[in-house]
Motif scaffolding. Structure first.
Motif, PDB file in Angstrom:
ATOM      1  N   SER A  63      41.398  43.466  32.483  1.00  0.00           N
ATOM      2  CA  SER A  63      40.972  41.939  32.896  1.00  0.00           C
ATOM      3  C   SER A  63      39.572  41.185  33.113  1.00  0.00           C
ATOM      4  CB  SER A  63      41.792  42.283  34.408  1.00  0.00           C
ATOM      5  OG  SER A  63      40.715  41.459  35.500  1.00  0.00           O
ATOM      6  N   TYR A  66      39.559  39.978  29.333  1.00  0.00           N
ATOM      7  CA  TYR A  66      39.433  38.548  29.133  1.00  0.00           C
ATOM      8  C   TYR A  66      38.959  37.317  30.139  1.00  0.00           C
ATOM      9  CZ  TYR A  66      42.224  34.803  31.428  1.00  0.00           C
ATOM     10  OH  TYR A  66      42.907  33.119  32.000  1.00  0.00           O
ATOM     11  N   LEU A  67      38.775  38.112  31.564  1.00  0.00           N
ATOM     12  CA  LEU A  67      37.891  37.482  32.456  1.00  0.00           C
ATOM     13  C   LEU A  67      36.145  37.173  31.844  1.00  0.00           C
ATOM     14  CD1 LEU A  67      38.440  38.481  35.753  1.00  0.00           C
ATOM     15  CD2 LEU A  67      39.566  36.233  34.655  1.00  0.00           C
ATOM     16  N   ASP A  79      36.075  38.454  40.614  1.00  0.00           N
ATOM     17  CA  ASP A  79      36.616  37.888  39.408  1.00  0.00           C
ATOM     18  C   ASP A  79      38.155  38.806  38.918  1.00  0.00           C
ATOM     19  OD1 ASP A  79      34.723  35.611  39.116  1.00  0.00           O
ATOM     20  OD2 ASP A  79      33.798  36.668  37.904  1.00  0.00           O
ATOM     21  N   ARG A  82      39.927  38.399  42.843  1.00  0.00           N
ATOM     22  CA  ARG A  82      40.770  37.156  42.014  1.00  0.00           C
ATOM     23  C   ARG A  82      41.998  37.224  41.080  1.00  0.00           C
ATOM     24  NH1 ARG A  82      37.793  31.314  42.220  1.00  0.00           N
ATOM     25  NH2 ARG A  82      39.748  30.404  42.034  1.00  0.00           N
ATOM     26  N   HIS A  83      41.524  37.651  40.449  1.00  0.00           N
ATOM     27  CA  HIS A  83      42.851  37.963  39.456  1.00  0.00           C
ATOM     28  C   HIS A  83      43.907  38.488  39.468  1.00  0.00           C
ATOM     29  CE1 HIS A  83      43.530  38.844  34.425  1.00  0.00           C
ATOM     30  NE2 HIS A  83      44.003  37.274  35.216  1.00  0.00           N
ATOM     31  N   THR A  86      45.397  37.316  42.478  1.00  0.00           N
ATOM     32  CA  THR A  86      46.168  35.442  41.863  1.00  0.00           C
ATOM     33  C   THR A  86      47.452  36.178  41.325  1.00  0.00           C
ATOM     34  OG1 THR A  86      44.508  34.558  41.476  1.00  0.00           O
ATOM     35  CG2 THR A  86      46.654  33.243  40.356  1.00  0.00           C
ATOM     36  N   CYS A 289      43.673  28.422  30.306  1.00  0.00           N
ATOM     37  CA  CYS A 289      42.857  29.547  30.475  1.00  0.00           C
ATOM     38  C   CYS A 289      42.367  29.336  31.160  1.00  0.00           C
ATOM     39  CB  CYS A 289      42.854  29.966  30.099  1.00  0.00           C
ATOM     40  SG  CYS A 289      44.303  31.576  29.424  1.00  0.00           S
ATOM     41  N   TYR A 294      42.082  32.095  36.507  1.00  0.00           N
ATOM     42  CA  TYR A 294      42.797  33.418  37.060  1.00  0.00           C
ATOM     43  C   TYR A 294      44.988  33.436  37.464  1.00  0.00           C
ATOM     44  CZ  TYR A 294      37.774  34.000  38.362  1.00  0.00           C
ATOM     45  OH  TYR A 294      36.570  33.913  38.772  1.00  0.00           O
ATOM     46  N   ASN A 295      44.723  32.734  36.115  1.00  0.00           N
ATOM     47  CA  ASN A 295      46.481  32.496  35.995  1.00  0.00           C
ATOM     48  C   ASN A 295      46.670  33.114  35.002  1.00  0.00           C
ATOM     49  OD1 ASN A 295      48.111  30.113  37.848  1.00  0.00           O
ATOM     50  ND2 ASN A 295      46.050  29.619  38.665  1.00  0.00           N
ATOM     51  N   PHE A 297      48.135  36.845  33.328  1.00  0.00           N
ATOM     52  CA  PHE A 297      48.932  37.712  33.958  1.00  0.00           C
ATOM     53  C   PHE A 297      48.817  39.001  32.421  1.00  0.00           C
ATOM     54  CE2 PHE A 297      50.519  34.829  37.346  1.00  0.00           C
ATOM     55  CZ  PHE A 297      48.594  35.125  37.781  1.00  0.00           C
TER      56      PHE A 297
END
Length: 317
Positions: A63, A66-67, A79, A82-83, A86, A289, A294-295, A297
């Protein structure tokens, strides 16, 4: 671009790791949702999110990678939280959507007229998306609107697990899943298309034992499966990009966008058309993205090692 075959260890991780976490969370959320209701269940979501944040280091690291790419700054604990939250929220809502509780949600749709126009000829189409937001909210849209039937095609092992869970939540939902990797999988998909059904596939994860194509994505190199696009090209059907984004609270936003039309391919055009479709797919996935970071996965290692290291260095600047 580059073609690659994943080794057995990596391929097993692609198939097993995300699905284990998905199914475990789905079982927990089903129990909470059916017994406590949505408001109480969403309180419990915070406890589940904290648990995964603390005790799933591999997913947490994926995560963060990616973020860092999509946010372009140092990733904070908030962050990561939140990821994961979600992701948990979309699984929690799946129980209600499977039981046709559309009244609980505010669902905004764009591009649905294009889809109904394409389906008007009765030959069906492919909806290709990613592990982004909620696919269930799009299948719910199909059940809510007559004439928009949606079936989901997925890897055989995952399809069996999902069917077991769907049957426990809503027995009528089981018929919407087509298992891939079987001798008659292509025939079943073709039959669905011939009935005017939209067949959905997720193209950001390994497609059985498929050949992968290396594509530039969010500043690095990542392997994406050829299978969904090759199947659409072989069956000569139009392809639409789909995503059902979670916007917080009870709000979802569904997007349908044109991706490719393989119905009029001439001899010798297939490979180029597939390449162009994959490039557009990556572009649309990147767009969504960045707009709703945060959508997406995919909580596992996704990029090639060199580009992942570069991203980690950038995040620490």
């Amino acid at each position: 671009m580059q073609l690659s075959k994943e080794n057995d260890t990596t391929g097993a991780a692609w198939r097993a790791a995300p699905e284990r976490s998905n199914m475990a969370m789905l079982r927990i959320m089903t129990w909470i949702s059916l017994r406590l209701g949505r408001p109480a269940g969403r309180v419990v979501l915070h406890l589940i999110t904290a648990y995964f944040l603390l005790f799933a280091p591999d997913s947490r690291g994926a995560s963060r990678d990616y973020l860092a790419r999509v946010l372009g700054r140092r990733v904070r604990v908030s962050d990561l939280y939140r990821h994961i939250f979600t992701f948990a929220a979309t699984i929690h809502d799946r129980v209600y959507l499977l039981n046709n509780r559309f009244d609980m949600f505010d669902i905004e749709v764009s591009g649905d007229r294009m889809v109904t126009d394409l389906l008007a000829d009765g030959r069906g189409l492919f909806l290709i998306g990613a592990h982004m937001g909620s696919f269930e909210v799009m299948r719910a849209l199909g059940r809510q609107h007559a004439g928009l039937d949606v079936a989901m095609a997925m890897f055989e092992g995952n399809a069996r697990k999902v069917n077991q869970m769907l049957n426990a939540i809503s027995p009528m939902a089981q018929q919407d899943v087509i298992a891939l990797g079987q001798v008659d999988s292509m025939l079943k998909i073709s039959a669905c298309l011939d009935r005017g059904t939209a067949v959905g596939m997720l193209a950001d994860r390994r497609f059985g034992g498929d050949v992968m194509r290396t594509m530039p994505f969010l500043g690095g190199q990542a392997d994406l499966p050829l299978g969904p696009f090759r199947m659409a090209a072989v069956l000569r059907r139009p392809v639409v990009f789909m995503t059902g984004l979670y916007m917080g609270g009870s709000r979802y936003r569904i997007h349908f966008e044109p991706l490719a039309d393989f119905s009029k391919l001439q001899a010798g055009e297939r490979q180029q058309a597939i390449q162009q479709a994959m490039e557009r797919y990556v572009g649309l996935l990147e767009k969504h993205c960045r707009q709703t970071p945060y959508n997406w996965f995919n909580f596992f290692r996704f990029w090639h090692a060199d580009s992942a290291a570069a991203s980690a260095g950038k995040a620490g600047e």
